[in-house]
Design an enzyme around this catalytic site. Structure first.
Site, PDB file in Angstrom:
ATOM      1  N   ASP A   1       0.798  -1.222   0.000  1.00  0.00           N
ATOM      2  CA  ASP A   1       0.000   0.000   0.000  1.00  0.00           C
ATOM      3  C   ASP A   1       0.832   1.274   0.000  1.00  0.00           C
ATOM      4  O   ASP A   1       1.924   1.339   0.553  1.00  0.00           O
ATOM      5  CB  ASP A   1      -0.983   0.026   1.167  1.00  0.00           C
ATOM      6  CG  ASP A   1      -0.350  -0.277   2.521  1.00  0.00           C
ATOM      7  OD1 ASP A   1       0.685  -0.967   2.558  1.00  0.00           O
ATOM      8  OD2 ASP A   1      -0.904   0.173   3.548  1.00  0.00           O
TER       9      ASP A   1
ATOM     10  N   GLU B   1      -0.474  -2.343   5.235  1.00  0.00           N
ATOM     11  CA  GLU B   1       0.505  -2.215   6.324  1.00  0.00           C
ATOM     12  C   GLU B   1       0.399  -0.855   6.976  1.00  0.00           C
ATOM     13  O   GLU B   1       0.571  -0.723   8.193  1.00  0.00           O
ATOM     14  CB  GLU B   1       1.924  -2.441   5.779  1.00  0.00           C
ATOM     15  CG  GLU B   1       3.011  -2.456   6.860  1.00  0.00           C
ATOM     16  CD  GLU B   1       3.483  -1.079   7.265  1.00  0.00           C
ATOM     17  OE1 GLU B   1       3.847  -0.904   8.454  1.00  0.00           O
ATOM     18  OE2 GLU B   1       3.498  -0.158   6.416  1.00  0.00           O
ATOM     19  N   GLU B   2       0.106   0.167   6.180  1.00  0.00           N
ATOM     20  CA  GLU B   2       0.080   1.521   6.714  1.00  0.00           C
ATOM     21  C   GLU B   2      -1.023   1.727   7.746  1.00  0.00           C
ATOM     22  O   GLU B   2      -0.894   2.593   8.613  1.00  0.00           O
ATOM     23  CB  GLU B   2      -0.076   2.539   5.579  1.00  0.00           C
ATOM     24  CG  GLU B   2       1.064   2.557   4.588  1.00  0.00           C
ATOM     25  CD  GLU B   2       2.392   3.008   5.204  1.00  0.00           C
ATOM     26  OE1 GLU B   2       2.392   3.474   6.361  1.00  0.00           O
ATOM     27  OE2 GLU B   2       3.424   2.874   4.523  1.00  0.00           O
TER      28      GLU B   2
END
Length: 444
Positions: free
Chosen positions: A102, A169-170
């Site tokens: 991402d 992941e962010e």
């Protein structure tokens, strides 16, 4: 995430102090160099076309097609937009290599010819520019590079290779989403999980690692403080939530300084304090937003309990009744700390230190967050885990920063433009070499 991963002059000196030795050359490195033009082209395409968390549809499809063409058995849509690519190659351990996909809601300002001009709508509903400001594009390009080389070298390893592309992941949600969707049940369960992350404050092509806790538990805490509003000229007729909030903010500082052991890392930072709309009105509520960082689950629980206790206690001290006490909300899921299992870390880094002579450094742990830790936590009794850093700062810029002439942009900056070739080449070689060492051919 991984904000300011390698920030700080002292840490920069860790990377800069030894002289860079001559690089080891062998057939693997030559193969990496041969693949680099195509990998850089892929990187530039990924960089120009980022997608936000859980919106990585084009990215996932593009890379899944490449993995499928290499001979992997590929499953898409794992944990919403995740990809799992499996290659079985005889008896042996199962190694999982992970890359995150991402981008971030950041308007790119690098000036690169392949800079992103994409826009998207994140969860808050406000359209924004999108950028790979955390370097996940370099991770994905290296992931494909490792997949190519390991496929070409199937006669050199034995076991099961599981390569995953992780979404979100962010936001700290992607690893958990893949696990909840059966990552360790539907697919071969790994003995080893391995990943790297680029580092903005480290010189390009150098490798850093921490043994044990590498990154922190990350909690986001919201505190709603009720009050009794009224006219600012007659404060005695009110219960001022601004004053209560101010005392809470002050008292929170004692959690780290007076309650947690000085030997246990901990952070409690109030990032937002919002209340009221006019000079002469005492508002009827105030809001705090707090980030909480820790390594151990015990310290995490201590900090979260302390925030709840302090918020309620300060409101009671101000005379608030039981039905108007602060409401403390801890966002779920949280990002757990990332733990590099020491023996596995030592094993992998011994091999990389020999291969990348003069380029591998042990560095301090950081209080940034990374949901890679979820894979180890899913089964800490059987899974060995390691994430390491690869420096991305172009050498000229790094040296200028050492002289005090410039400040390096951090991860998540709209100006972050790594030396992508150095990151990708180092990542491909490191992931491939480590995997070959973990899965040696044992039969004829």
């Amino acid at each position: 995430m991984m904000k300011h991963l390698m920030a700080g002059a002292a840490l920069a000196l860790v990377w800069a102090s030894p002289a860079l030795a001559n690089a080891q050359t062998d057939g693997l490195r030559a193969a990496v160099m041969e693949d680099m033009p195509g990998l850089v082209e892929l990187y530039q395409d990924l960089h120009a076309n980022p997608e936000l968390s859980f919106q990585e549809h084009e990215t996932a499809a593009k890379l899944a097609e490449r993995a499928r063409a290499l001979g992997f058995e590929v499953t898409e849509g794992v944990g919403q937009t995740g990809v799992v690519a499996v290659m079985e190659n005889g008896e042996g351990p199962t190694v999982m290599l992970r890359a995150d996909m991402d981008g971030l809601p950041v308007v790119e300002q690098t000036g690169l010819p392949y800079a992103s001009t994409r826009t998207a709508i994140p969860a808050n509903g406000v359209e924004t520019g999108v950028m790979h400001a955390c370097g996940h594009d370099t991770h994905m390009a290296a992931w494909i590079g490792a997949a190519q080389l390991l496929t070409e070298r199937k006669d050199e390893w034995s076991g099961t290779l599981v390569m995953i592309l992780q979404p979100a992941e962010e936001t700290g949600e992607g690893a958990l989403a893949m696990l909840a969707d059966g990552l360790f049940e539907r697919f071969p369960k790994p003995d080893y999980v391995l990943a790297f992350h680029d580092a903005a404050q480290a010189p390009a092509g150098r490798i850093g690692y921490s043994s044990g806790y590498a990154l922190a538990n990350v909690d986001s805490v919201d505190v709603m403080i009720p009050g009794v509003g009224g006219h600012g000229a007659y404060p005695h007729t009110t219960k001022d939530p601004v004053v209560i909030g101010a005392t809470i903010v002050t008292r929170l500082q004692t959690l780290v300084s007076r309650e947690v052991s000085p030997l246990d890392p901990a952070v409690v930072t109030v990032g937002s304090f919002r209340a009221g709309s006019k000079h002469n009105i005492v508002p009827d509520e105030a809001h705090l937003q707090i980030t909480v960082r820790s390594y151990t689950d015990e310290v995490r629980a201590q900090l979260l309990e302390g925030i709840e206790r302090i918020a309620r206690g300060e409101a009671i001290a101000a005379g608030m009744p039981d039905d108007l006490l602060p409401v403390v909300t801890v966002q779920d899921p949280y990002t757990p700390s990332t733990y590099n299992t020491p023996e596995f870390t030592a094993q992998v880094m011994a091999g990389l230190s020999e291969r990348f002579e003069g380029r591998v450094f042990e560095v301090p742990s950081v209080m940034g967050g990374e949901d890679f830790g979820q894979f180890y936590r899913a089964d800490p009794d059987t899974v060995e885990s390691l994430i390491f850093w690869i420096g991305g700062a172009p050498m000229e810029q790094f040296e200028a920063s050492e002289r005090g002439e410039i400040d390096l942009p951090s991860l998540h900056s709209p100006f972050w433009a790594p030396d992508a070739s150095a990151v990708i080449a180092t990542g491909v070689e490191a992931l491939t070499a480590a995997t070959l060492d973990l899965m040696p051919r044992t039969g004829g």
